[in-house]
Scaffold this active site. Structure first.
Site, mmCIF file in Angstrom:
data_model
loop_
_atom_site.group_PDB
_atom_site.id
_atom_site.type_symbol
_atom_site.label_atom_id
_atom_site.label_comp_id
_atom_site.label_asym_id
_atom_site.label_seq_id
_atom_site.Cartn_x
_atom_site.Cartn_y
_atom_site.Cartn_z
ATOM 1 N N ASN A 11 0.864 -1.179 0.000
ATOM 2 C CA ASN A 11 0.000 0.000 0.000
ATOM 3 C C ASN A 11 0.898 1.225 0.000
ATOM 4 O OD1 ASN A 11 -1.815 2.043 0.501
ATOM 5 N ND2 ASN A 11 -2.254 1.437 2.608
ATOM 6 N N LYS A 13 0.020 4.267 -0.260
ATOM 7 C CA LYS A 13 -0.645 5.430 0.355
ATOM 8 C C LYS A 13 -0.459 6.677 -0.530
ATOM 9 C CE LYS A 13 0.323 3.319 4.785
ATOM 10 N NZ LYS A 13 0.180 3.414 6.215
ATOM 11 N N HIS A 97 -9.382 0.777 4.820
ATOM 12 C CA HIS A 97 -8.086 0.915 5.485
ATOM 13 C C HIS A 97 -8.253 1.792 6.723
ATOM 14 C CE1 HIS A 97 -3.982 2.271 6.257
ATOM 15 N NE2 HIS A 97 -3.619 1.140 5.672
ATOM 16 N N GLU A 99 -6.697 4.213 7.824
ATOM 17 C CA GLU A 99 -6.606 5.666 7.603
ATOM 18 C C GLU A 99 -7.899 6.208 7.007
ATOM 19 O OE1 GLU A 99 -2.917 5.323 5.498
ATOM 20 O OE2 GLU A 99 -1.997 4.721 7.390
ATOM 21 N N GLU A 169 -5.521 -5.431 10.478
ATOM 22 C CA GLU A 169 -4.514 -4.391 10.667
ATOM 23 C C GLU A 169 -4.782 -3.638 11.969
ATOM 24 O OE1 GLU A 169 -2.503 -3.153 6.832
ATOM 25 O OE2 GLU A 169 -4.321 -1.981 6.932
ATOM 26 N N GLY A 175 2.238 1.827 10.747
ATOM 27 C CA GLY A 175 3.145 2.970 10.609
ATOM 28 C C GLY A 175 3.845 3.354 11.898
ATOM 29 N N SER A 215 3.353 -2.623 10.359
ATOM 30 C CA SER A 215 4.809 -2.630 10.550
ATOM 31 C C SER A 215 5.467 -3.951 10.160
ATOM 32 C CB SER A 215 5.154 -2.240 11.996
ATOM 33 O OG SER A 215 4.684 -0.925 12.262
ATOM 34 N N GLY A 236 2.725 -1.280 4.340
ATOM 35 C CA GLY A 236 2.743 0.142 4.002
ATOM 36 C C GLY A 236 4.181 0.597 3.780
ATOM 37 N N GLY A 237 4.775 1.158 4.835
ATOM 38 C CA GLY A 237 6.099 1.780 4.741
ATOM 39 C C GLY A 237 7.138 0.951 3.998
HETATM 40 C C1 PEP Z 1 -0.730 -0.197 5.900
HETATM 41 O O1 PEP Z 1 -0.679 0.904 5.404
HETATM 42 O O2 PEP Z 1 -1.661 -0.956 5.604
HETATM 43 C C2 PEP Z 1 0.310 -0.602 6.830
HETATM 44 C C3 PEP Z 1 0.195 -1.754 7.419
HETATM 45 O O3 PEP Z 1 1.348 0.282 7.029
HETATM 46 P P1 PEP Z 1 2.772 -0.065 7.717
HETATM 47 O O4 PEP Z 1 3.278 -1.338 7.079
HETATM 48 O O5 PEP Z 1 3.639 1.110 7.396
HETATM 49 O O6 PEP Z 1 2.548 -0.250 9.179
#
Ligand code: PEP
Length: 256
Positions: A11, A13, A97, A99, A169, A175, A215, A236-237
């Site tokens: 993702n 973002k 999600h 966010e 999640e 994040g 994460s 994500g990251g």
């Molecule tokens: C996400 O955006 O779905 C996510 C899990 O982010 P991160 O891996 O950065 O925690």
């Protein structure tokens, strides 16, 4: 039971211009050349979908949107339809999600309409659920996740277990650099599968893929992905960097 085929999503973002997304996609194309045992999806910002599709369309990497609207079209400034996503090359779309839920105030009822629309249009929704830190500390993890599933998947009948993906999640892990422990994640995944069994029957629920997100990094991917009920990751990251994302995918291959 044999391990379900893992599905690993990136993702991106609101990161990467089309030019930057193309650069990352070219790097991924090279790094993922021998990946066969897992499904891979990247979800770039809408403006980069076409550029990424151009580069990855003949590879194992599938394309996903980060959001969709439930209507076919209309006066919905800033929104994107299922048809637009499909035409841009998407086969997946993230729905709900954290966010979208917590920053943009999306509620179960609208997310339910989005999931239904995605399924009707043949897009695979990656339906996200997860508790906040406060929920967890109050012992409300299962209650919150159950409610998100019950409301968000209301009226949805799944015959083909490959037509939907659920992502667990925990909000406190997204994040933050703090991942759920493999056991914490496995416990909630088992709970989700049990609940999906009540909705769609055990045979279907046993085949539906449930991703963990929060994460995930090259260093923790193998242990998380090795859990019985964890069938992939939503990243994500770490997915913004081709080396890290490829390392997570390879960790997935090694437990497959
Ligand atoms: C996400 O955006 O779905 C996510 C899990 O982010 P991160 O891996 O950065 O925690």
């Amino acid at each position: 039971m044999a391990k379900r085929r893992l599905v690993i999503g990136g993702n991106w973002k609101m990161y990467k211009t089309p030019t930057e997304a193309a650069t990352t996609s070219k790097a991924l194309k090279v790094k993922l050349i021998n990946v066969e045992a897992v499904d891979v999806v990247v979800c770039p910002p809408a403006t980069a979908l076409l550029a990424v599709n151009q580069i990855l369309k003949d590879t194992v990497v599938k394309l996903g949107g980060q959001n969709l609207h439930w209507a076919d079209e209309g006066a919905f400034t800033g929104e994107i339809s299922a048809k637009m996503l499909k035409d841009a090359g998407c086969s997946y779309v993230i729905v709900g999600h954290s966010e979208r839920r917590h920053v943009f105030g999306e509620r179960d009822e609208g997310l339910n309409k989005k999931a239904i629309k995605a399924l009707q249009e043949g897009l695979i929704p990656i339906f996200c659920v997860g508790e906040t830190l406060d929920d967890r500390e109050r012992g409300r993890t299962e209650a919150v996740v159950r409610e998100q599933l019950q409301n968000g998947l209301a009226g949805i009948v799944v015959d083909d277990p490959g037509s939907i993906v659920v992502a667990y999640e925990p909000v406190w892990a997204i994040g933050t650099g703090v991942n759920a422990t493999p056991q914490q994640a496995e416990d909630v995944h088992a709970f989700i599968r049990e609940f999906l069994g009540q909705l769609w029957g055990k045979a279907t629920a046993d085949q539906v893929r449930i991703q963990y997100g929060g994460s995930v990094k090259p260093q923790n991917a193998e242990e998380l992905l090795g859990q019985e009920n964890i069938d992939g990751a939503l990243v994500g990251g770490a997915s913004l960097n081709a080396d890290d994302f490829a390392a997570i995918i390879k960790a997935g291959q090694s437990v497959s």
